[in-house]
Design an enzyme around this catalytic site. Structure first.
Site, PDB file in Angstrom:
ATOM      1  N   ASN A  93      13.615  -0.157   7.962  1.00  0.00           N
ATOM      2  CA  ASN A  93      12.454  -0.078   7.054  1.00  0.00           C
ATOM      3  C   ASN A  93      12.417   1.204   6.232  1.00  0.00           C
ATOM      4  OD1 ASN A  93      11.191   1.913   8.647  1.00  0.00           O
ATOM      5  ND2 ASN A  93       9.181   0.999   8.298  1.00  0.00           N
TER       6      ASN A  93
ATOM      7  N   LYS B 286       0.836  -1.215   0.000  1.00  0.00           N
ATOM      8  CA  LYS B 286       0.000   0.000   0.000  1.00  0.00           C
ATOM      9  C   LYS B 286       0.865   1.257   0.000  1.00  0.00           C
ATOM     10  CE  LYS B 286      -3.830  -2.359   0.506  1.00  0.00           C
ATOM     11  NZ  LYS B 286      -4.399  -2.775  -0.772  1.00  0.00           N
TER      12      LYS B 286
ATOM     13  N   LYS C 249      14.451  -6.446   5.216  1.00  0.00           N
ATOM     14  CA  LYS C 249      14.778  -5.511   6.302  1.00  0.00           C
ATOM     15  C   LYS C 249      16.157  -5.763   6.917  1.00  0.00           C
ATOM     16  CE  LYS C 249      10.038  -4.285   7.370  1.00  0.00           C
ATOM     17  NZ  LYS C 249       8.983  -4.111   8.375  1.00  0.00           N
TER      18      LYS C 249
ATOM     19  N   ASN D 187       6.225 -15.560  24.558  1.00  0.00           N
ATOM     20  CA  ASN D 187       6.535 -16.197  23.272  1.00  0.00           C
ATOM     21  C   ASN D 187       6.521 -17.708  23.426  1.00  0.00           C
ATOM     22  OD1 ASN D 187       7.190 -15.768  20.495  1.00  0.00           O
ATOM     23  ND2 ASN D 187       9.251 -16.525  20.909  1.00  0.00           N
TER      24      ASN D 187
ATOM     25  N   LYS E 131      13.699 -16.930  23.367  1.00  0.00           N
ATOM     26  CA  LYS E 131      13.709 -15.731  22.517  1.00  0.00           C
ATOM     27  C   LYS E 131      13.094 -14.540  23.265  1.00  0.00           C
ATOM     28  CE  LYS E 131      12.447 -16.069  18.073  1.00  0.00           C
ATOM     29  NZ  LYS E 131      11.692 -16.673  16.941  1.00  0.00           N
TER      30      LYS E 131
ATOM     31  N   GLY F 150       4.884 -12.436  21.143  1.00  0.00           N
ATOM     32  CA  GLY F 150       5.856 -12.650  20.069  1.00  0.00           C
ATOM     33  C   GLY F 150       7.203 -12.063  20.433  1.00  0.00           C
TER      34      GLY F 150
ATOM     35  N   THR G 224       8.554 -19.781  21.996  1.00  0.00           N
ATOM     36  CA  THR G 224       9.937 -20.160  22.280  1.00  0.00           C
ATOM     37  C   THR G 224      10.436 -19.217  23.366  1.00  0.00           C
ATOM     38  OG1 THR G 224      10.086 -20.614  19.912  1.00  0.00           O
ATOM     39  CG2 THR G 224      12.145 -20.681  21.164  1.00  0.00           C
TER      40      THR G 224
ATOM     41  N   GLY H  45       9.756 -12.034  17.679  1.00  0.00           N
ATOM     42  CA  GLY H  45      10.448 -11.973  16.390  1.00  0.00           C
ATOM     43  C   GLY H  45      10.770 -10.539  16.032  1.00  0.00           C
TER      44      GLY H  45
END
Ligand code: ATR
Length: 275
Positions: free
Chosen positions: A91, A20, A70, A155, A160, A131, A157, A133
């Site tokens: 970004n 977009k 990225k 998370n 992490k 999360g 995991t 990540g």
């Protein structure tokens, strides 16, 4: 007739057809009367640097970077801001001579959407971030700068989440999804990629008991399993990442052009009802 060619900007990703960004930046240029063109580049998966070099050689002044580039952009940059360094991802880039300046506006875009557009201050609030990540990493520092009372990273995991929590100062903790039972939060943010596959992170509904906002980073997926769970648990305010998308774009535009566009009309145009 002016001999000055129109300034060139673009978003680079692969695939890129869904982006977009050309629409958003086109609208921004129109409303701020900036003379620029903004296109989309499908970068070859193994040829990010060559594609960026070619764009610069043709006079390109700035790029937005989306998946999967990225990290490539992080390596390509000559000058990284602190938040890009902390996010481990870039970004947006701006080119001046042989310099490639790089930043990451995803986290500040998210915070601005929550605090400004959704009128939901983070200061003093109990925040749950799902999360650990890239998306969660980018959000962490901008969140902590708002001085939440407490921020918990959950998370699948666990190590992490623990690594991420250890990377930043402040009232931060990491835990598993199971350990969330009995904990309550004011703001719950889904920064996992689960919604992209219509999956639900294994978050207990009890985390929503006191929550005023459930925020889904994915954009344009309607009422995702995460938002549905929040809604059924009685959360009044539900949001997806459309505002974050518009706000990170506005930050990049302001960085390139020195004028910050309003985001409301872009957000209205791109909003897909949460049903
Ligand atoms: P992104 O850049 O979108 O953050 P990523 O770096 O691959 O993508 O991270 C994806 C995140 O979503 C991770 O935190 C992942 O959890 P794990 O680290 O345990 O893999 C999380 N995730 C993806 N699918 C999930 C699911 N179905 N349930 C819970 N978490 C999920």
């Amino acid at each position: 007739m002016s001999d000055k060619s129109t300034d060139q900007y673009a978003v680079i990703g692969n695939p890129i057809g869904h982006s977009k960004s050309p629409l958003i930046h086109g609208k921004f240029a129109e409303t701020t009367a900036q003379d620029l063109v903004y296109t989309a580049i499908e970068g070859p998966l193994d040829g990010f640097s060559a594609a960026v070099d070619a764009f610069r050689a043709a006079g390109g002044l700035g790029l937005n970077i989306t998946a999967p580039f990225k990290l490539d952009a992080f390596r390509y940059a000559t000058d990284l801001t602190e938040r890009a360094r902390r996010a481990g991802a870039v970004n947006a880039m701006k080119f001046e001579g042989d310099r490639a300046y790089a930043d990451n506006f995803d986290g500040v875009g998210l915070v601005r959407d929550i605090v400004h557009n959704l009128a939901c201050p983070l200061q003093g609030q109990r925040v749950l971030l799902l999360g650990a990540g890239g998306a969660a990493r980018g959000a962490l520092l901008p969140f902590m700068e708002q001085h939440p009372a407490r921020l918990v990273i959950a998370n699948r995991t666990l190590d992490k989440a623990q690594g991420l929590a250890a990377s930043t100062e402040g009232p931060l903790a990491a835990c598993s999804y199971a350990e969330l039972v009995g904990q309550e939060f004011d703001i719950v943010v889904n920064a996992t990629s689960a919604s992209l596959r219509a999956e639900l992170p294994p978050v207990p509904a009890s985390v929503f008991a006191q929550a005023r906002l459930a925020y889904e980073l994915a954009y344009g997926k309607g009422l995702t399993p995460f938002l549905r769970l929040a809604k059924n648990a009685g959360v009044q305010q539900l949001a997806d990442g459309v505002g974050m998308l518009a706000e990170q774009a506005a930050e990049a535009f302001a960085w390139w052009r020195g004028v910050r566009p309003g985001t409301q009309s872009v957000i209205q145009t791109l909003t897909i009802p949460l049903m």
